[in-house]
Write a protein that holds these residues in place. Structure first.
Motif, PDB file in Angstrom:
ATOM      1  N   PHE A 113      15.494 -11.457   1.231  1.00  0.00           N
ATOM      2  CA  PHE A 113      14.386 -11.605   2.182  1.00  0.00           C
ATOM      3  C   PHE A 113      13.851 -13.038   2.194  1.00  0.00           C
ATOM      4  CE2 PHE A 113      14.247  -6.937   1.705  1.00  0.00           C
ATOM      5  CZ  PHE A 113      14.448  -6.628   3.033  1.00  0.00           C
ATOM      6  N   THR A 114      13.894 -13.705   1.043  1.00  0.00           N
ATOM      7  CA  THR A 114      13.499 -15.116   1.019  1.00  0.00           C
ATOM      8  C   THR A 114      14.428 -15.931   1.914  1.00  0.00           C
ATOM      9  OG1 THR A 114      12.653 -14.874  -1.229  1.00  0.00           O
ATOM     10  CG2 THR A 114      13.124 -17.116  -0.488  1.00  0.00           C
ATOM     11  N   GLY A 213       4.546  -5.265  -1.301  1.00  0.00           N
ATOM     12  CA  GLY A 213       4.849  -6.181  -2.397  1.00  0.00           C
ATOM     13  C   GLY A 213       6.256  -5.906  -2.878  1.00  0.00           C
ATOM     14  N   ARG A 214       6.836  -6.876  -3.563  1.00  0.00           N
ATOM     15  CA  ARG A 214       8.174  -6.663  -4.082  1.00  0.00           C
ATOM     16  C   ARG A 214       8.124  -5.814  -5.348  1.00  0.00           C
ATOM     17  NH1 ARG A 214      10.576 -12.789  -2.981  1.00  0.00           N
ATOM     18  NH2 ARG A 214      10.803 -12.473  -0.734  1.00  0.00           N
ATOM     19  N   HIS A 337       6.038  -9.636   2.611  1.00  0.00           N
ATOM     20  CA  HIS A 337       5.423  -9.855   1.308  1.00  0.00           C
ATOM     21  C   HIS A 337       6.306 -10.681   0.392  1.00  0.00           C
ATOM     22  CE1 HIS A 337       7.528  -6.050   1.746  1.00  0.00           C
ATOM     23  NE2 HIS A 337       8.140  -6.435   0.669  1.00  0.00           N
ATOM     24  N   GLN A 338       5.677 -11.419  -0.506  1.00  0.00           N
ATOM     25  CA  GLN A 338       6.424 -12.257  -1.441  1.00  0.00           C
ATOM     26  C   GLN A 338       5.999 -12.009  -2.889  1.00  0.00           C
ATOM     27  OE1 GLN A 338       6.201 -16.266   0.022  1.00  0.00           O
ATOM     28  NE2 GLN A 338       7.041 -15.665   1.992  1.00  0.00           N
ATOM     29  N   ASP A 339       4.815 -11.467  -3.087  1.00  0.00           N
ATOM     30  CA  ASP A 339       4.361 -11.193  -4.448  1.00  0.00           C
ATOM     31  C   ASP A 339       4.967  -9.887  -4.945  1.00  0.00           C
ATOM     32  OD1 ASP A 339       2.799 -13.423  -4.201  1.00  0.00           O
ATOM     33  OD2 ASP A 339       1.077 -12.292  -3.442  1.00  0.00           O
ATOM     34  N   TYR A 340       4.967  -9.759  -6.262  1.00  0.00           N
ATOM     35  CA  TYR A 340       5.451  -8.522  -6.853  1.00  0.00           C
ATOM     36  C   TYR A 340       4.285  -7.548  -7.066  1.00  0.00           C
ATOM     37  CZ  TYR A 340      10.185 -10.117  -7.499  1.00  0.00           C
ATOM     38  OH  TYR A 340      11.469 -10.524  -7.256  1.00  0.00           O
ATOM     39  N   CYS A 341       4.540  -6.259  -6.886  1.00  0.00           N
ATOM     40  CA  CYS A 341       3.526  -5.236  -7.155  1.00  0.00           C
ATOM     41  C   CYS A 341       3.352  -5.096  -8.669  1.00  0.00           C
ATOM     42  CB  CYS A 341       3.977  -3.878  -6.614  1.00  0.00           C
ATOM     43  SG  CYS A 341       4.091  -3.791  -4.835  1.00  0.00           S
ATOM     44  N   GLU A 342       2.118  -4.836  -9.061  1.00  0.00           N
ATOM     45  CA  GLU A 342       1.877  -4.531 -10.466  1.00  0.00           C
ATOM     46  C   GLU A 342       2.224  -3.065 -10.707  1.00  0.00           C
ATOM     47  OE1 GLU A 342      -1.762  -4.347 -13.686  1.00  0.00           O
ATOM     48  OE2 GLU A 342      -2.168  -5.149 -11.701  1.00  0.00           O
ATOM     49  N   ILE A 343       3.082  -2.814 -11.671  1.00  0.00           N
ATOM     50  CA  ILE A 343       3.532  -1.445 -11.951  1.00  0.00           C
ATOM     51  C   ILE A 343       2.968  -1.013 -13.305  1.00  0.00           C
ATOM     52  CG2 ILE A 343       5.519   0.094 -12.164  1.00  0.00           C
ATOM     53  CD1 ILE A 343       5.569  -1.288  -9.507  1.00  0.00           C
ATOM     54  N   ALA A 344       2.321   0.142 -13.312  1.00  0.00           N
ATOM     55  CA  ALA A 344       1.767   0.654 -14.572  1.00  0.00           C
ATOM     56  C   ALA A 344       2.883   1.272 -15.409  1.00  0.00           C
ATOM     57  CB  ALA A 344       0.696   1.694 -14.279  1.00  0.00           C
ATOM     58  N   PRO A 345       2.855   1.104 -16.738  1.00  0.00           N
ATOM     59  CA  PRO A 345       3.873   1.749 -17.582  1.00  0.00           C
ATOM     60  C   PRO A 345       3.732   3.271 -17.519  1.00  0.00           C
ATOM     61  CG  PRO A 345       2.203   0.679 -18.935  1.00  0.00           C
ATOM     62  CD  PRO A 345       1.914   0.291 -17.517  1.00  0.00           C
TER      63      PRO A 345
ATOM     64  N   PRO B  29      -1.757  -7.257   7.630  1.00  0.00           N
ATOM     65  CA  PRO B  29      -2.605  -8.443   7.824  1.00  0.00           C
ATOM     66  C   PRO B  29      -2.762  -8.867   9.289  1.00  0.00           C
ATOM     67  CG  PRO B  29      -0.546  -8.983   6.662  1.00  0.00           C
ATOM     68  CD  PRO B  29      -0.641  -7.497   6.721  1.00  0.00           C
ATOM     69  N   LEU B  30      -1.839  -8.457  10.127  1.00  0.00           N
ATOM     70  CA  LEU B  30      -1.940  -8.824  11.545  1.00  0.00           C
ATOM     71  C   LEU B  30      -3.198  -8.243  12.201  1.00  0.00           C
ATOM     72  CD1 LEU B  30      -0.157 -10.468  13.503  1.00  0.00           C
ATOM     73  CD2 LEU B  30       0.878  -8.315  14.216  1.00  0.00           C
TER      74      LEU B  30
END
Lengths: 430, 430
Positions: A113-114, A213-214, A337-345, B29-30
């Motif tokens: 995607f980048t 998010g990624r 989106h470009q940031d990663y999602c925070e995943i809970a353990p 966001p749009l």
């Protein structure tokens, strides 16, 4: 001035797509603008179910992604390499890409995607999840006005087929798997399906789209269905549940900034829940959001026709874009989106549990079980004490919501009880 | 440079839409590019659940559709007039329109879409059918690569709620209707819902999108649920069916050029069919096409949140288009068809039937019934003879596929039999 397709792969999906594009009666008229320009295959001598004019089929896949006249590359060859490299090369040459390759997208999505965003082109992947079911585009478009709280799916047809037959026939996993392999519903090496890896790829993709998010694929907790026994299916039935392999991506608490829980595991689903009655090779994806509530998408999760429909829908979308858009990227097609999602353990997951115990000393053990659970704040919703296996008593419990870490600590203590022979099954409850 | 909305109406749907657009955390966001510029209402003094800055709310709806700074008009006032005139005026001024108004679209769609095409703008109507369920855009986009064979829906929540309660409680239509009215699930004047008119509007819209042609609303055959009795629901249950008000648009034979059958009527649905287990106020739309097979969309058919989701999704789509498109009309947003679909008369429908007879002379009458049916080529799949009502025997038959005209002729002959007291129910079987 047609839109020129370079198709990589002429297996089941590629053949289905070519067949669809060669018979346009009753379909969207925009498809008439498409020209099947090149089809890349491994072997020219293999017999094919479709006829293509001289010179279209080639074994030179590199030449297709490098050809400046190709507008859209359709990657339906599968596998990680050379699929990844060919997709990246196509993107670097400014070509849009349609792919059905969940494994490549789940692993190399960030890179792909980048590259697409840099080149100002789109990577479309409707066929990667849920076969023909339109779920990727609705998540990108219609549903994206919602705050998504959960995406829950039956996204692997093979395991759903196996679990459905175990339930209706009262059969064992091994017997049904062997029969499914004979019938072509399961592969000779069933690992990717029965161990939940295919479902993990798909929920990583759905979570990424739903939550913007990624996702690191290694953050997806994954359990398959090998340990699901006919005994558990029968108990679940008695307690009002069906056992399904669910792929779940869910906010851990109801705030758009909360971490996600992303996981694949066999799950006891209440009979009244819409996913409980999805049987056989069908797939279904349930999306929960604010303010929409629950919507579910249901359909064939695999097969040449269904997948060809999804691939062709992506192609249609790109043709419409090529016909009408300026150079501004369309935010409803691009992956934003470009940031990663925070995943809970997984230890932080709050869920209900089902557990089955084999015990030596039935009258005394219930109280001891209850004490151990109580020590870690686990409350029990129901206890079933029927059933004997080889002179051992069988006790089945369903808990109320509990944090997985606490439940596991209680189990460790229970395992040390003298009266406990074994704990054959631990399953989560929806 | 925001996209300026002029919203017509601030009832349930309008309020829900404003609430969604005023809380953008976790949404696409749009949506941040949208400005709620004007909201037209009937009364300025009515208390509102949303706060809007000074000067936004006005009673001058004409001024909104004439205002050159408004980009998108969102018509959520409902009713036929002045909704129709305001939509047409907005289009004539080159504004895109989002509407939830199934009644206006089903009646004036031809006029409205012609005006939109002439002005080069779009009329978006996701909220008109199935509440929040994304089904209109998938039909226009993803599914349009298929040859659509049938669109079958439970598209009216009120009647599905009533039928579900009649089935689970064994209650009468009149009692459940009265209670549904008390609970707010049915209107004081329930005609549009229980007589199938609302469902007819919606299937006309779905058929038009699915089959790519306009539909004359008067060609839609329509029967409501007033005549469905608890007796029939109990017999259906025994025979393995649930009774649902289905809205059906289907090719009469499997060729893309065949006429359509478009109809709304209570229908016996086999228990294993995906639509049989859609209960309560939920809606579901099943689309069958080649090569995709069957896909189903399920979700809340009404309500402020669900409808606001659909309205906002349409707005989002238009904002994306305004941001990226050239002046070429986007064929996946525009309503592409101008011809009318050929609709077959109901007498030509081929279907199975369920019929219930009250007879005076039970032993002799079965043979006579069979003879009458045989005279018109009607074959019987099952006959149930249990049940007595006021000293009359009750006979229930389910036929094999038969042309409706032939079945009606057989019934006319049966009605003249001396042994027949009455034919209280005739229902179609899916």
């Amino acid at each position: 001035m047609g839109v020129k397709l370079g198709i990589l792969g002429l297996g089941t999906v590629g053949t289905g797509t070519v067949q669809l594009l060669q018979d346009l009666v009753g379909r969207h008229p925009l498809l008439q603008e498409i020209e099947i320009y090149r089809v890349g295959v491994r072997s020219l001598s293999k017999p094919r179910a479709v006829e293509l004019p001289e010179g279209i089929i080639t074994t030179d896949l590199e030449a297709i992604v490098n050809d400046p006249t190709v507008d859209i590359v359709v990657e339906v060859m599968g596998g990680l390499e050379p699929a990844r490299s060919l997709i990246l090369k196509a993107l670097s040459h400014g070509k849009h890409v349609v792919t059905a390759n969940k494994a490549a997208i789940a692993r190399f999505g960030a890179e792909i995607f980048t590259a697409a965003n840099q080149a100002g082109v789109y990577v479309m992947l409707e066929a990667a999840v849920g076969g023909g079911i339109p779920v990727i585009q609705p998540l990108k478009q219609s549903l994206s006005v919602n705050q998504i709280n959960a995406v829950t799916g039956i996204v692997n047809g093979t395991t759903n087929y196996i679990l459905t037959r175990m339930q209706t026939e009262g059969s064992n996993f091994d017997d049904v798997l062997a029969d499914a392999q004979k019938l072509g519903y399961a592969e000779a090496d069933p690992t990717a399906d029965v161990d939940g890896l295919d479902a993990a790829d798909k929920i990583a993709i759905l979570a990424s789209l739903g939550f913007g998010g990624r996702i690191h694929l290694e953050d997806v907790y994954c359990e398959g269905i090998r340990q699901v026994s006919k005994t558990d299916i029968a108990y679940a039935e008695k307690l009002g549940f069906a056992i399904k392999l669910l792929a779940i991506a869910k906010r851990t608490f109801s705030s758009p900034s909360s971490p996600l829980s992303v996981r694949v595991h066999p799950t006891l689903v209440p009979k009244a829940h819409p996913l409980a009655s999805i049987n056989g090779v069908y797939n279904a994806i349930l999306v929960e959001g604010e303010p929409i509530g629950q919507v579910m998408f249901f359909g064939p999760g695999a097969g040449a026709g269904a997948t060809a429909s999804a691939v062709s829908a992506d192609i249609l979308n790109l043709v419409a874009t090529l016909k009408t858009s300026t150079t501004n990227p369309n935010p409803l097609l691009a992956c934003r989106h470009q940031d990663y999602c925070e995943i809970a353990p997984i230890a932080e997951l709050v869920t209900r549990f089902y557990a089955r115990f084999l015990t030596k000393d039935r009258p005394g053990v219930i109280g001891k079980l209850g004490t151990c659970f109580g020590n870690f704040g686990v409350s029990l919703e129901s206890i079933v004490q029927t059933g004997f296996q080889e002179e051992l008593a069988e006790i089945v419990v369903v808990t109320y919501d509990v944090q997985e870490g606490n439940f596991r600590q209680a189990l460790a203590e229970i395992r040390n009880l003298e009266a406990i022979d074994s704990i054959p099954s631990i399953l989560r409850v929806l």
